[in-house]
Structure formats: structure tokens, C-alpha cells
Design a protein around this motif. Structure first.
Motif, short mmCIF file in Angstrom:
data_model
loop_
_atom_site.label_atom_id
_atom_site.label_comp_id
_atom_site.label_asym_id
_atom_site.label_seq_id
_atom_site.Cartn_x
_atom_site.Cartn_y
_atom_site.Cartn_z
N SER A 485 0.84 -1.19 0.00
CA SER A 485 0.00 0.00 0.00
C SER A 485 0.87 1.24 0.00
N LEU A 486 0.26 2.37 -0.22
CA LEU A 486 0.96 3.64 -0.07
C LEU A 486 -0.01 4.71 0.39
N GLU A 487 0.54 5.86 0.73
CA GLU A 487 -0.28 6.95 1.22
C GLU A 487 -0.86 7.69 0.03
N ALA A 488 -2.06 7.31 -0.36
CA ALA A 488 -2.74 8.03 -1.44
C ALA A 488 -3.44 9.23 -0.84
N THR A 489 -4.19 9.95 -1.66
CA THR A 489 -4.75 11.20 -1.17
C THR A 489 -5.73 11.01 -0.03
N ASN A 490 -6.45 9.90 -0.04
CA ASN A 490 -7.44 9.68 1.02
C ASN A 490 -6.90 8.80 2.12
N GLY A 491 -5.64 8.43 2.05
CA GLY A 491 -5.08 7.59 3.09
C GLY A 491 -4.49 6.32 2.52
N GLU A 492 -4.38 5.30 3.36
CA GLU A 492 -3.71 4.08 2.93
C GLU A 492 -4.53 3.37 1.85
N LEU A 493 -3.98 3.38 0.64
CA LEU A 493 -4.63 2.69 -0.47
C LEU A 493 -3.82 1.44 -0.74
N GLY A 494 -4.42 0.29 -0.54
CA GLY A 494 -3.66 -0.95 -0.66
C GLY A 494 -4.22 -1.87 -1.71
N PHE A 495 -3.37 -2.73 -2.22
CA PHE A 495 -3.82 -3.77 -3.15
C PHE A 495 -3.37 -5.11 -2.61
N PHE A 496 -4.28 -6.05 -2.59
CA PHE A 496 -3.96 -7.42 -2.23
C PHE A 496 -4.14 -8.24 -3.50
N ILE A 497 -3.04 -8.80 -3.98
CA ILE A 497 -3.09 -9.49 -5.26
C ILE A 497 -2.72 -10.95 -5.08
N VAL A 498 -3.50 -11.83 -5.69
CA VAL A 498 -3.16 -13.25 -5.71
C VAL A 498 -2.80 -13.58 -7.15
N SER A 499 -1.59 -14.12 -7.33
CA SER A 499 -1.15 -14.46 -8.67
C SER A 499 -1.02 -15.97 -8.79
N ASP A 500 -1.39 -16.50 -9.96
CA ASP A 500 -1.19 -17.93 -10.18
C ASP A 500 -0.02 -18.16 -11.12
N GLY A 501 0.77 -17.13 -11.34
CA GLY A 501 1.95 -17.27 -12.19
C GLY A 501 1.71 -16.88 -13.63
N SER A 502 0.47 -16.56 -13.99
CA SER A 502 0.19 -16.20 -15.38
C SER A 502 0.25 -14.68 -15.54
N GLY A 503 -0.14 -14.20 -16.72
CA GLY A 503 -0.12 -12.77 -16.98
C GLY A 503 -1.38 -12.06 -16.53
N ILE A 504 -2.30 -12.82 -15.95
CA ILE A 504 -3.57 -12.26 -15.50
C ILE A 504 -3.71 -12.54 -14.01
N PRO A 505 -4.04 -11.54 -13.21
CA PRO A 505 -4.13 -11.81 -11.77
C PRO A 505 -5.27 -12.78 -11.45
N TYR A 506 -5.04 -13.60 -10.45
CA TYR A 506 -6.09 -14.54 -10.04
C TYR A 506 -7.13 -13.80 -9.23
N LYS A 507 -6.68 -12.84 -8.44
CA LYS A 507 -7.61 -12.04 -7.65
C LYS A 507 -6.94 -10.71 -7.30
N VAL A 508 -7.73 -9.65 -7.32
CA VAL A 508 -7.24 -8.34 -6.88
C VAL A 508 -8.25 -7.79 -5.88
N LYS A 509 -7.75 -7.33 -4.75
CA LYS A 509 -8.64 -6.68 -3.80
C LYS A 509 -8.06 -5.32 -3.46
N VAL A 510 -8.93 -4.32 -3.45
CA VAL A 510 -8.48 -2.97 -3.10
C VAL A 510 -8.84 -2.68 -1.66
N LYS A 511 -7.88 -2.20 -0.92
CA LYS A 511 -8.20 -1.68 0.41
C LYS A 511 -8.47 -0.20 0.22
#
Ligand code: SF4
Lengths: 549, 172
Positions: A485-511
Motif C-alpha cells: 500500500s501507499l499513502e494516497a490522497t485519502n489515506g492508505e490505499l492498498g492492493f492485495f493481489i493473488v497471482s497464479d503465475g500467469s499474466g492475468i491476476p487470479y484475484k485483486v482486492k483494493v483496500k
């Protein structure tokens, strides 16, 4: 690099989170689930829950994972208030039930929706019509029950109110609700006796859309999370992917990112301040604050080609270097921003109406703000000096001199003034960056990550192949799971990413910072005047794109 | 129809067709209701601010009450959850009324081809003008406004144009 997890059994989870809380992990960042049913490597169970919590020193976070044998688990809302909406979201998107949750109902999808869209078995394009909106009456009754305004009858229904209340919908189509937020209030005269908020009117399926786009194709989607400061979302996202790949950017790219993060912060704060002052009736300020934003647009469209939705970042760097003459243009823009801020401040700083309308209005104290997982300027306004730029620096933030602006009361006044202060600090940082802007490349040199130069693409077979493979298959990210995550304008903006090794993410979650800020809103406005509730909403700077995703 | 009051002596009568007079009045007194939900609404804010200044074209009395408005500007993504609200707002506006769909999302769902996003507002309400772009620049919106005004002035629009429209949420 991948995140390390503490793996627990579902039965142990509640107790162990309580222990962690007692050890000082008092700040809940996110709760999400992962559906492993299509994951290439077999996992213990089809569904897992992930909890991300942060220590009160703010320098450390941990991820806790639990594989579910049944789709049920004990709620943690009794430990973290901020868990309320987060658990509802998991329930809505994955169909996992949280036992003893105070109000487990859908949150992002409409109430007539059938199924759980983030399950892998749910087809991405299967839309479902909604014919009417949820009336929210039972939620309101439960709220009134907790305030002893109604009682529960023996038949299970609710009694008549013992007060003469008027019920009113604020939004979703209401000028002060920014188009997409609905707050259902019970009014006693002008006083808000009870309030419930409903969100999801701008739920555009960002997270599901990520599951069928390659890593770089997702960048334009991130623009539209917090669309008031698109570039900071771009950066937060690519930073996460880059850390998963284990790459370090050239110094020039890092410095440009810092400069653009701060410019986005200014861009975002001016529109928030302009809007909140309009909500107060100060229309003149709007012109003063909005004009510099136009100047920033001008600069950004020269740099990136777009005014608002810039999509400037790429995994491994950015689309292009700064153009010649950028520095002068930037200086000019900063001057205009400063002028706009000064003019606005001269209108409100000693203005009695402004002070009366904002001081001690919409108050949330530090402890409640932390427990509700509020972040960014809203949290700092309550006196908590949490700023990721200082606490967990990245991109060389530790080398710049700037102050963290904090408030003391946590009212509308503090939230407004913290933003004014942050604009000044951001200007300081931008000046320091531009003074020592390193020379060199803005992209890393790695054929598996960065697109080749157009010359190579047009003139060599290797270039064409490289370009084709990268575009077609995407950047391959090693299998694993990671939160950053980083300090974006509204506060901690985070990404939780699950990768299965391919070029497309398996899951993306935004905090998303706005999501948790909004969940605290009904509590803040209860007991206040209706007109103040409007102001409070404006001062929290809820951006629906980021909140509803 | 051009009227230059300075050159007209007092107590002058002007003869014109009633349609022309109505067209002229309508053209310059559009009251927009802005249904802004997302990023496109931010560009509408730009169109309303001093640089682009939509009031130059006589359409600045932005009303947030549909009953007082005759031009609906839908700026932003409309989700399935939002759809019944948009329809209700449209139904509450009295005739004659016009709809501008601003941005790729409102026109067609944009790049949100998924379970939650309506694939264009014309699935539920009739649209008169589509403005492309993601988001469209303020000039594009102003252009749509001007072309609508031209239609009103020359009364080339057909009042019955949406008579047979049937949206997904009608009759349910
Ligand atoms: S068209 Fe683009 S800018 Fe407009 S609302 Fe949709 S995503 Fe946002």
C-alpha cells in the motif's frame, strides 16, 4: 517478494485476533476472501479468508489466513468496528456467513441479486436487473431499537416510535451525496436521531474485471477508483505488482512518481475543499479552488494525454519521460495553486460563519477513528499522526523534508484545515523533487516486463515478438499472494493481489480508504443537525469510485 | 429570429410564428438536472466552473430536482443497482424533456462489461444525444448542448420520438 501469512484454523481465529489486538495490532486494514477452486495448485480448502491488520506503531502489518471447512466463521466486529462493512462485503461477494454479525446483508450488490459474483463459478458478464431499491426500514428499526426509540413487540415486529420522527432519504440522487451515496435518516426536527447508509450504487465490478485482464490492462481501471487523483491509484497498483516481481525502479522513475503522487494529492484536496465549501454555501471559493485544478489538468494532459483518467503508469515504470519544459509548466501551476489556496483562505480563515459551521461539528475522536479503520487526512484530523510516507517510507520519501499535519478535535474544521496544510507540504515535496531530479531511464530494462522501443518493434523480428508476447500474454508475475500500500490522497490505499503465475491476476482486492470512512459516517452524524451531516460527508471526501469499486 | 432591442422603437410589435417564439424561449432556458455518478461528473464540474462556463449558453441553472428540470444529463456509470433510481428521476421530469448521455459508461457501459454495470442507459430510458469519451472533455458536452439548442430553435425534434420506447424496467 510475497507476503508471509500466519495460518490459523477458523475456530482459533477470533481468539487469536483478540490476542493480536491486545499485542497492539489495533488497526484493521482489510478482510477479504479467496476462492481457490480454479487455482492451479490445489489448496487445503476451496475458500480462505484473509485478515490484514496493522500495529499501532504503524510500521508493521501482518496477514492472517484461514482456510474454511464450512462457509461460516465468527464475526470480529466486537474487536474492530471497521470489520462491520468489510465482513458484509465478503458475505455479499463470496457468500461466507459471519456468525453473530450485527447486520449481515448485502452491501455492494442490490438486494434482489442472486448469487455471489466474486466466486469463480459466477460468470463475469451475468448482470441482474434490480426493479426497486431496498427500503432499509428494518435496518433503521434496528438502529432505533439500539437507541430505545422503538421497542421490539412480542410478535417480533417493532413498536411505534415514541418520538415524532420524520424519515428522509438523503440520496442517492442528491446534490450533497455526490450522486451515489444514500443515507436514510430519522429526523426529530432538524436533528438526526438515527442514520443508516447504503452504498454500492457505483459498484462497477472492478475486482471481477481484474480477473480477465492482464496486469497492464488493469491500469486504466485503477484510474477510475479515486478519479479525483487517478495517478496515485495507478502508482499504488503498479507498485504492488512491481514488488511481487521483486524489481526496483530507476531513481528517476521513483522521483517522478513521488512528484506525481504529491501533485495528485493537491489535485484531490482542492476539489474536496471546493466541494465542502460549496456545501456550506461558499460558492465563491469553488471558483478559486477549481481554477488551479484546471491548470493541473492542462499540465497532466500535456504529460499523459488525458485530463482526468491518465493511465500514466506501467508495470516497471511509466509510459514516457517528462516532456521538455515540464519543469517551467509545473512551477507555473504551483504558483496558481498557491494563489487559489491563499485567496480561499483569506475568505474563510477569519470568517465567523465558517468557524461556527465547522468547529465541533461532525466529531470523531482518535480512538473511534482508529477502531473504525479510518485513514489518511480524516484520521490525522483526529490527531493520529499516521502517514505512510513517514512510517513506512517508499520511493525515497525519507529524504524529503515535510511535516505531517494533524488536527486535534477530529471535526469538520480539522479535516478541512489538514487538507489545506497538506497542500502546502506537498508543494514543498514537489519543489525538493524537482531540485534534485535524477537523470536516467524511467523504465526498468527487462524484456519480460517493459515494452521494447517502437524502433525495435518496427525494425527487428525480436522486437515484434517481444512486443506481441508482452501485450498478448501480459507481464508474468510469480505465483503467490501479496499486500502492499501507499499513502494516497485519502489515506492508505492498498492492493492485495493473488497471482497464479500467469499474466492475468487470479484475484485483486483494493483496500479502499473511502470505504471505511463511509462506514463510520452514520455514527458520526447521529445527534447532529441535518445541515451539519451534509458538511460532514463533504469533509470526509468520500469518492464513490473507490468506495464501491 | 434575431431581436436587437436597441434599434427597436418603443411600443413595437413583433410578428413571428408561435413555434419560433417557443423554440427561442426553450433554447435559452434549458434547466439541466445533472445525474452525476462517477468520473464523468467531475468533468461536468469542469464544464460548470469558470473556464468552460456552461452558463454562457444559458443552461447554468442546475437543478437537482427533476420536477424543475427539462434536460437530464446522465454523467457516469449506471449500475443495475442505480437503474431504478435513474428511471424514477426520468419519470418525474415533466414533458417536454431531453436526455444527454455523457460518457462511454452511460452510452454503452464503457469498459465495464460485467455483472454490475448496465450496458447503456438507453436500456431503461430514451436518450436524445450521446457524448462519447471516457470522460468526454467539457467542450464535448458543450457541443452536445449547442446541438440540442439548435434543434430546439429550429424545432426539428419530433415530440413523439420516444412514443414507442420500452425499457427493461417498464411494466414490471
Ligand atoms: S465513461 Fe469513463 S470517465 Fe465516464 S464514468 Fe465511465 S469510466 Fe468514468
Amino acid at each position: 517478494m510475497m507476503s508471509k501469512f500466519i495460518t490459523l484454523l477458523p475456530e482459533e481465529l477470533h481468539a487469536s485476533l483478540q490476542n493480536k489486538y491486545n499485542e497492539g495490532f489495533i488497526y484493521l486494514l482489510d478482510i477479504t476472501a479467496v476462492d481457490y477452486s480454479e487455482y492451479p495448485q490445489a489448496k487445503e480448502e476451496a475458500y480462505a479468508l484473509v485478515y490484514i491488520i496493522r500495529h499501532k506503531s504503524f510500521q508493521e502489518h501482518i496477514l492472517i489466513k484461514t482456510y474454511l471447512h464450512t462457509l461460516e466463521i465468527e464475526t470480529v466486529t466486537d474487536i474492530f468496528k471497521g470489520a462491520n462493512w468489510l465482513e458484509r462485503e465478503v458475505y455479499d461477494q463470496y457468500g461466507i456467513t459471519f456468525l453473530h454479525h450485527p447486520n449481515l446483508r448485502r452491501i455492494l450488490n442490490h438486494h434482489q441479486f442472486v448469487g455471489h459474483p466474486l466466486r469463480k463459478s459466477y460468470p463475469i458478464t451475468k448482470g441482474q436487473l434490480s426493479y426497486e431499491v431496498d427500503d432499509l426500514i428494518d435496518e433503521m428499526n434496528n438502529r432505533l431499537l439500539s437507541k430505545n426509540v422503538v421497542c421490539r413487540l412480542e410478535s417480533g415486529s417493532f413498536s411505534e416510535c415514541n418520538k415524532d420522527l420524520m424519515f428522509l432519504n438523503l440520496g442517492p440522487s442528491h446534490p450533497a451525496s455526490h450522486g451515489t451515496i444514500r443515507t436514510y435518516v430519522a429526523l426529530d426536527g432538524e436533528t438526526v436521531e438515527a442514520a443508516v447508509s447504503e452504498i454500492g450504487y457505483l459498484h462497477r465490478g472492478f475486482e471481477k474485471s481484474c480477473e480477465n485482464h492482464s496486469y497492464n490492462q488493469i491500469v486504466p481501471y485503477t484510474d477510475r477508483l479515486n478519479y479525483c487523483s487517478a495517478i496515485s491509484n495507478n502508482i499504488a497498483y503498479v507498485k504492488t505488482v512491481e514488488e511481487m516481481l521483486g524489481i526496483t525502479l530507476p531513481l528517476r522513475a521513483q522521483a517522478i512518481r513521488v512528484m506525481l503522487l504529491e501533485l495528485s494529492r493537491i489535485e484531490d484536496h482542492v476539489v474536496c475543499l471546493a466541494a465542502v465549501l460549496v456545501d456550506m454555501g461558499g460558492l465563491t471559493n469553488y471558483w478559486y479552488m477549481y481554477n488551479p485544478r484546471e491548470d493541473i489538468y492542462e499540465l497532466l494532459s500535456k504529460l499523459t494525454g488525458a485530463r482526468l483518467t491518465n493511465s500514466y503508469m506501467r508495470v516497471g515504470g511509466m509510459t514516457n519521460d517528462l516532456y521538455e519544459g515540464f519543469e517551467e509548466d509545473l512551477k507555473d501551476v504551483i504558483k496558481k495553486v498557491q494563489y487559489g489556496v491563499e485567496e480561499t483562505l483569506s475568505l474563510i480563515k477569519h470568517n465567523r460563519i465558517f468557524h461556527d459551521r465547522t468547529q465541533n461539528v461532525g466529531v470523531i475522536n482518535a480512538q473511534d477513528a482508529l477502531n473504525a479503520s479510518m485513514t489518511g487526512p480524516n484520521l490525522r484530523a483526529s490527531g493520529v499522526p499516521f502517514d505512510m510516507r513517514k512510517d513506512t517510507p517508499y520511493y525515497g520519501y525519507e529524504n524529503y523534508t515535510f511535516d505531517v499535519i494533524v488536527g486535534s478535535v477530529g471535526d469538520v474544521y480539522d479535516r478541512v484545515m489538514v487538507r489545506f496544510g497538506e497542500i502546502q507540504e506537498s508543494i514543498k515535496i514537489i519543489e525538493q523533487v524537482m531540485q534534485n531530479l535524477p537523470e536516467g531511464e524511467v523504465n526498468i530494462k527487462d524484456a519480460a516486463i517493459t515494452l521494447p522501443h517502437k524502433e525495435a518493434v518496427y525494425n527487428t523480428i525480436e522486437g515484434v515478438m517481444n512486443h506481441f508476447k508482452l501485450t498478448y500474454e501480459g507481464v508474468k508475475v510469480p505465483a503467490g499472494e501479496y499486500y502492499s500500500s501507499l499513502e494516497a490522497t485519502n489515506g492508505e490505499l492498498g492492493f492485495f493481489i493473488v497471482s497464479d503465475g500467469s499474466g492475468i491476476p487470479y484475484k485483486v482486492k483494493v483496500k479502499a480508504p473511502s470505504f471505511t470512512a463511509m462506514s463510520a459516517y452514520p455514527d458520526i452524524i447521529e445527534g447532529s443537525q441535518l445541515a451539519d451531516a451534509i458538511l460532514t460527508l463533504g469533509s470526509l471526501n468520500i469518492i464513490a469510485g473507490e468506495m464501491d469499486r | 429570429m434575431e431581436i436587437n432591442t436597441q434599434t427597436l422603437p418603443l411600443e413595437t410589435a413583433i410578428t413571428t410564428r408561435l413555434d419560433d417564439a417557443i423554440g427561442w424561449a426553450r433554447e435559452s432556458s434549458l434547466w439541466p438536472m445533472i445525474f452525476g455518478t462517477a468520473c464523468c461528473a467531475i468533468e461536468f464540474m469542469s464544464a460548470a466552473a469558470s473556464k468552460y462556463d456552461i452558463s454562457r449558453f444559458g443552461a447554468e441553472v442546475v437543478r437537482f430536482s427533476p420536477r424543475q428540470a427539462d434536460l437530464l444529463i446522465v454523467a457516469g456509470t449506471i449500475t443495475y443497482k442505480q437503474a431504478p433510481i435513474l428511471k424514477q428521476i426520468y419519470d418525474q421530469m415533466s414533458e417536454p424533456k431531453w436526455v444527454i448521455s455523457m460518457g462511454a459508461c452511460a452510452c454503452s457501459g464503457g469498459f465495464y462489461d460485467n455483472y454490475s454495470t448496465m450496458q447503456g442507459i438507453d436500456e431503461i430510458i430514451p436518450v436524445d444525444l450521446y457524448v462519447g469519451g471516457c470522460p468526454p472533455r467539457p467542450e464535448a458536452l458543450l457541443d452536445a448542448l449547442l446541438s440540442l439548442q439548435k434543434d430546439l430553435r429550429t424545432h426539428t425534434y419530433n415530440p413523439d420520438r420516444h412514443k414507442d420506447f420500452k425499457g427493461l424496467l417498464d411494466d414490471v
